[in-house]
Design a protein around this motif. Structure first.
Motif, PDB file in Angstrom:
ATOM      1  N   GLU A  63       0.813  -1.222   0.000  1.00  0.00           N
ATOM      2  CA  GLU A  63       0.000   0.000   0.000  1.00  0.00           C
ATOM      3  C   GLU A  63       0.844   1.268   0.000  1.00  0.00           C
ATOM      4  O   GLU A  63       0.399   2.315  -0.477  1.00  0.00           O
ATOM      5  N   ASP A  64       2.053   1.201   0.532  1.00  0.00           N
ATOM      6  CA  ASP A  64       2.864   2.416   0.683  1.00  0.00           C
ATOM      7  C   ASP A  64       3.926   2.554  -0.407  1.00  0.00           C
ATOM      8  O   ASP A  64       4.955   3.184  -0.217  1.00  0.00           O
ATOM      9  N   GLU A  73      -2.874  -0.033  -7.455  1.00  0.00           N
ATOM     10  CA  GLU A  73      -3.774   0.557  -6.460  1.00  0.00           C
ATOM     11  C   GLU A  73      -4.837  -0.433  -6.007  1.00  0.00           C
ATOM     12  O   GLU A  73      -5.556  -0.200  -5.036  1.00  0.00           O
ATOM     13  N   LYS A  75      -6.226  -3.917  -4.295  1.00  0.00           N
ATOM     14  CA  LYS A  75      -5.784  -4.647  -3.103  1.00  0.00           C
ATOM     15  C   LYS A  75      -5.259  -6.033  -3.450  1.00  0.00           C
ATOM     16  O   LYS A  75      -4.343  -6.541  -2.803  1.00  0.00           O
TER      17      LYS A  75
END
Length: 318
Positions: A63-64, A73, A75
């Protein structure tokens, strides 16, 4: 005197035109592959990485991530996987050192990745690629090993690759094999909007483990697929996708050179291979030119050639 000069040099000029340097384009390379690995009785045969099996799983992005790649982007991204051995023998021994892993990340094959377990390539240019194949083609049913040895010693790329492969072990499982991009790709940085040159690899979370000499004697020639099915029935096989950013003087357009010293690394995410899928994908093509927004292709002389050869050989399999 002028007539004499013409009579001496005209044959040399004509000789230079009629004996121009051979062009190793995609069609020439594809033809060489068929001479080396083709089968007249089976013209639709896959001529490299012929032996393999299929799987599926998901790619889970971090996520980072500092990278501007919209695909990441999501999941969790569905991913098709093909494991293979190098070469054109569909019955090759799994004791071979040459392994491959190909991925289709995304429902629409948004990102296609083709890797081997070697961090470097055997050839720098199309000419070297062609000559590497040519020296291995049997003549009258015989492969000239003495010639291969002599040519290999005389070409730096061939020599370095031979030394690299000689130092490599035979991994116990695809779950214990590290797979490399070999090529340098370019990744968009969120903050600077610059494209950062990087090589990447899929690093097995279970670690890289090779068979001992005793284990090599005990295992059969078809242990990889059986081992995979046993492992994946218990838990996913997991790899971290790790980018190694190029330093200032790293060769980014030469796939035959290793990068030395300390490099900044970025872990993009994890590949979780969850399900065995048989052999249905073996006849398909994985085109590494299919890249998502935020990733640009390599600039070395072999990347486009590889894609063109894949297209030619895939069309012949239809």
């Amino acid at each position: 005197m002028l007539k004499l000069v013409r009579s001496l040099f005209l044959p040399l000029i004509l000789f230079s035109f009629t004996h121009a340097r051979e062009v190793y384009d995609a069609q020439k390379i594809a033809d060489l592959f068929y001479q080396l690995n083709g089968d007249a009785k089976n013209p639709h045969k896959k001529i490299n990485h012929t032996k393999g099996f299929c799987a599926s799983g998901v790619f889970v992005p971090n996520e980072d991530s500092r990278l501007d790649i919209p695909l990441l982007e999501q999941k969790s991204i569905p991913t098709e996987v093909r494991y293979s051995l190098g070469g054109g023998n569909p019955h090759a021994s799994d004791k071979s050192k040459s392994r491959g892993m190909a991925l289709r990340i995304g429902k629409d094959s948004d990102w296609v990745i083709v890797m081997t377990n070697a961090a470097i390539n055997f050839a720098r240019t199309p000419e070297e690629f062609g000559k590497f194949l040519e020296m291995q083609i049997p003549k009258n049913g015989h492969v000239d090993q003495a010639k291969i040895k002599k040519v290999t010693e005389g070409v730096e790329s061939f020599r370095n690759f031979a030394h690299y492969m000689a130092s490599m072990g035979v991994s116990k499982s695809v779950a214990n094999t590290r797979y490399y991009s070999t090529h340098t790709f370019y990744f968009k940085d969120k903050n600077t909007q610059r494209f950062l040159p990087a090589r990447f690899s899929f690093v097995p979370v279970a670690g890289v483990h090779n068979l001992t000499h005793a284990e090599l004697k005990r295992v059969g020639n078809d242990f990889l697929e059986k081992d995979f099915k046993e492992k994946v029935a218990q838990a996913p096989i997991v790899y971290n996708m790790v980018l190694e950013l190029a330093n200032k003087n790293d060769p980014t357009n030469d796939t035959t050179k290793l990068w030395y010293g300390k490099h900044e690394e970025i872990t993009i995410g994890q590949l979780k291979v969850e399900t065995y899928k048989g052999h249905g994908c073996n006849g398909e093509v994985f085109m590494p030119s299919m890249l998502p927004s935020g990733v640009e292709p390599p600039k070395d002389p072999l990347f486009n050639l590889r894609n063109e050869v894949y297209s030619i050989t895939f069309s012949k399999r239809q």
